[in-house]
Scaffold this motif. Structure first.
Motif, PDB file in Angstrom:
ATOM      1  N   LEU A 180      10.824 -42.562  -3.298  1.00  0.00           N
ATOM      2  CA  LEU A 180      10.869 -41.726  -4.496  1.00  0.00           C
ATOM      3  C   LEU A 180       9.857 -42.285  -5.484  1.00  0.00           C
ATOM      4  O   LEU A 180       9.892 -43.478  -5.800  1.00  0.00           O
ATOM      5  N   LEU A 181       8.975 -41.412  -5.987  1.00  0.00           N
ATOM      6  CA  LEU A 181       7.911 -41.843  -6.892  1.00  0.00           C
ATOM      7  C   LEU A 181       8.040 -41.080  -8.208  1.00  0.00           C
ATOM      8  O   LEU A 181       7.331 -40.103  -8.456  1.00  0.00           O
ATOM      9  N   PRO A 182       8.926 -41.523  -9.103  1.00  0.00           N
ATOM     10  CA  PRO A 182       9.185 -40.808 -10.366  1.00  0.00           C
ATOM     11  C   PRO A 182       8.227 -41.223 -11.487  1.00  0.00           C
ATOM     12  O   PRO A 182       8.588 -41.948 -12.410  1.00  0.00           O
ATOM     13  N   THR A 183       7.016 -40.774 -11.408  1.00  0.00           N
ATOM     14  CA  THR A 183       6.003 -41.119 -12.406  1.00  0.00           C
ATOM     15  C   THR A 183       6.187 -40.339 -13.700  1.00  0.00           C
ATOM     16  O   THR A 183       6.837 -39.292 -13.738  1.00  0.00           O
ATOM     17  N   SER A 184       5.555 -40.843 -14.764  1.00  0.00           N
ATOM     18  CA  SER A 184       5.513 -40.140 -16.038  1.00  0.00           C
ATOM     19  C   SER A 184       4.413 -39.078 -16.018  1.00  0.00           C
ATOM     20  O   SER A 184       3.596 -39.023 -15.095  1.00  0.00           O
ATOM     21  N   PHE A 185       4.366 -38.281 -17.093  1.00  0.00           N
ATOM     22  CA  PHE A 185       3.498 -37.108 -17.094  1.00  0.00           C
ATOM     23  C   PHE A 185       2.019 -37.449 -16.989  1.00  0.00           C
ATOM     24  O   PHE A 185       1.224 -36.635 -16.515  1.00  0.00           O
ATOM     25  N   HIS A 186       1.598 -38.649 -17.410  1.00  0.00           N
ATOM     26  CA  HIS A 186       0.185 -38.993 -17.416  1.00  0.00           C
ATOM     27  C   HIS A 186      -0.221 -39.821 -16.200  1.00  0.00           C
ATOM     28  O   HIS A 186      -1.342 -40.304 -16.142  1.00  0.00           O
ATOM     29  N   PHE A 192       9.206 -39.720   4.756  1.00  0.00           N
ATOM     30  CA  PHE A 192       9.753 -38.825   3.736  1.00  0.00           C
ATOM     31  C   PHE A 192       9.393 -39.376   2.370  1.00  0.00           C
ATOM     32  O   PHE A 192       9.832 -40.473   1.992  1.00  0.00           O
ATOM     33  N   ILE A 193       8.593 -38.633   1.616  1.00  0.00           N
ATOM     34  CA  ILE A 193       8.117 -39.066   0.309  1.00  0.00           C
ATOM     35  C   ILE A 193       8.335 -37.927  -0.682  1.00  0.00           C
ATOM     36  O   ILE A 193       7.914 -36.788  -0.444  1.00  0.00           O
ATOM     37  N   ALA A 194       8.980 -38.251  -1.796  1.00  0.00           N
ATOM     38  CA  ALA A 194       9.211 -37.274  -2.854  1.00  0.00           C
ATOM     39  C   ALA A 194       8.568 -37.785  -4.131  1.00  0.00           C
ATOM     40  O   ALA A 194       8.691 -38.968  -4.465  1.00  0.00           O
ATOM     41  N   ALA A 195       7.898 -36.886  -4.843  1.00  0.00           N
ATOM     42  CA  ALA A 195       7.202 -37.309  -6.060  1.00  0.00           C
ATOM     43  C   ALA A 195       7.036 -36.141  -7.007  1.00  0.00           C
ATOM     44  O   ALA A 195       7.129 -34.969  -6.616  1.00  0.00           O
ATOM     45  N   ILE A 196       6.776 -36.496  -8.263  1.00  0.00           N
ATOM     46  CA  ILE A 196       6.376 -35.527  -9.272  1.00  0.00           C
ATOM     47  C   ILE A 196       4.856 -35.467  -9.263  1.00  0.00           C
ATOM     48  O   ILE A 196       4.198 -36.505  -9.356  1.00  0.00           O
ATOM     49  N   SER A 197       4.303 -34.273  -9.134  1.00  0.00           N
ATOM     50  CA  SER A 197       2.841 -34.177  -9.067  1.00  0.00           C
ATOM     51  C   SER A 197       2.368 -32.828  -9.580  1.00  0.00           C
ATOM     52  O   SER A 197       2.753 -31.776  -9.046  1.00  0.00           O
ATOM     53  N   LEU A 240       0.683 -35.253   1.694  1.00  0.00           N
ATOM     54  CA  LEU A 240       1.154 -36.551   1.224  1.00  0.00           C
ATOM     55  C   LEU A 240       2.622 -36.545   0.823  1.00  0.00           C
ATOM     56  O   LEU A 240       3.264 -37.594   0.830  1.00  0.00           O
ATOM     57  N   LEU A 241       3.157 -35.379   0.455  1.00  0.00           N
ATOM     58  CA  LEU A 241       4.521 -35.311  -0.047  1.00  0.00           C
ATOM     59  C   LEU A 241       5.363 -34.350   0.779  1.00  0.00           C
ATOM     60  O   LEU A 241       4.874 -33.306   1.234  1.00  0.00           O
ATOM     61  N   ASP A 242       6.639 -34.698   0.941  1.00  0.00           N
ATOM     62  CA  ASP A 242       7.604 -33.794   1.555  1.00  0.00           C
ATOM     63  C   ASP A 242       8.349 -32.996   0.498  1.00  0.00           C
ATOM     64  O   ASP A 242       8.756 -31.862   0.743  1.00  0.00           O
ATOM     65  N   VAL A 243       8.563 -33.620  -0.663  1.00  0.00           N
ATOM     66  CA  VAL A 243       9.166 -32.938  -1.813  1.00  0.00           C
ATOM     67  C   VAL A 243       8.244 -33.149  -2.994  1.00  0.00           C
ATOM     68  O   VAL A 243       7.908 -34.282  -3.342  1.00  0.00           O
ATOM     69  N   ARG A 244       7.821 -32.033  -3.582  1.00  0.00           N
ATOM     70  CA  ARG A 244       6.949 -32.094  -4.758  1.00  0.00           C
ATOM     71  C   ARG A 244       7.601 -31.353  -5.899  1.00  0.00           C
ATOM     72  O   ARG A 244       7.940 -30.170  -5.763  1.00  0.00           O
TER      73      ARG A 244
END
Length: 358
Positions: free
Chosen positions: A108-114, A131-136, A143-147
């Protein structure tokens, strides 16, 4: 979730799902990711999870306080850190080897907006994370399974903890019904050798100068709070000892450089209220349930970064010229967004919050 549950690693009902959560900025950011970490730690369709948090050196001490974290890995990211290291092939290769050895089932890659999650997602794909989930906001390709797309799949002005929780939910991890999603840390140590209640904490420092109230204003607030009948404790890191000594003066108890991070949590937990800028200790105060007088510089939006799920009073001109600039040093002469706040306003805010339970 089929990709995750069908992972090539041999798994039984009792074997844990190995989850990596990456938050590569500062202590405050890591604390805001805590509810999402707890969601990941709950388990997945009857299977337990083992959670590793990948943190920067500036966030590792907070990572070690989060409930649900089993392991902490530390690495400084060239695309996330405020003072980024150079990109070195050897550093990336070493990180890749550490990640590959852990054989993660999901990330899980929960990055900030910037921030961009995609460089780390690429590295995780190369080491076999399926399995990779991230905000993008950017197209991720394979690269991502859940975006999750900011402003499309969730409110882009949502508080940071809710942003991270939205990602965890989308990946199949949810908090139990008895978890309210507030910030939390493991129980802090006793700090009676440092201070005994009642008291109010003033924390004058900040990693970004634009987010700090001027030392003279802080010192005036300590004197005004003391005159109003409050015992005042001034906190700060070892490299802020000169600042805390100045701010504490003769009216406050100076604990600058005298606490570990867990002890700082204990000091904040015992306070009636904490006076602090929009910096890590504000979120640490929220995580121990202490009301916050937030001297909030609008260089970042308060809707995302204000103290979360605790009683708070927001002070500072939120429409100032520095609004949303993400400036680390104040771009406006006189620092008007915060220095327009008076010690009397802080005394009034503390009076409003003191004794209010989170």
């Amino acid at each position: 979730m089929a990709v995750l549950l069908g992972n090539h690693r041999c798994m039984t009902k009792s074997s844990p799902v190995r989850v990596l959560v990456a938050r590569l900025d500062s202590d405050g950011d890591v604390l805001l990711t805590g509810p999402a970490v707890r969601a990941a730690a709950v388990g997945l369709r009857g299977r337990p999870t083992e959670v590793t948090l990948l943190a920067s050196p500036a966030g590792a001490q907070a990572a070690r306080l989060l409930p649900g974290v089993d392991h902490v890995l530390t690495w400084s990211s060239p695309w996330i850190a405020a003072q980024p290291p150079p990109v070195r092939r050897a550093d990336l290769a070493a990180l890749a080897l550490r990640l590959a050895r852990r054989r993660f089932d999901a990330a899980l890659l929960p990055t900030s907006f910037h921030q961009s999650a995609l460089p780390l997602a690429l590295l995780l794909r190369l080491v076999g994370v399926r399995f990779i989930a991230a905000i993008s906001a950017d197209y991720p390709g394979s690269l991502l399974d859940v975006r999750l797309r900011p402003g499309v799949d969730f409110d882009d002005d949502a508080p940071e903890p809710e942003r991270a929780l939205a990602l965890a939910r989308a990946a199949g991890f949810t908090l139990p019904p008895d978890d309210d999603g507030a910030l939390r840390v493991t129980p802090p140590p006793a700090v009676s050798h440092l201070v005994e209640p009642p008291y109010v904490v003033v924390h004058p420092g900040a990693t970004a100068p634009a987010r700090a109230w001027s030392p003279g204003r802080c010192a005036g607030a300590v004197e005004a709070l003391s005159a109003a009948g409050h015992r005042v404790v001034v906190t700060g890191s070892p490299n802020e000892r000169a600042l805390t000594a100045l701010v504490a003066g003769r009216s406050g108890l100076d604990l600058g450089g005298r606490t570990t991070f867990p002890e700082l949590a204990g000091v904040l937990a015992g306070a009636d209220a904490v006076v602090v800028g929009n910096t890590g200790p504000a979120h640490l105060a929220a995580a121990v349930g202490t009301p916050v007088v937030s001297l909030f510089s609008p260089v970042v939006p308060a809707s995302r970064w204000a103290p979360y799920a605790v009683p708070s009073v927001l002070l500072g001109d939120q429409s100032a010229a520095c609004r949303d600039t993400r400036a680390r040093t104040c771009p406006v002469p006189g620092h008007p967004c915060l220095d327009s706040v008076t010690p009397a306003a802080v005394v009034a805010a503390v009076g409003e919050l003191a004794g209010v339970a989170a």
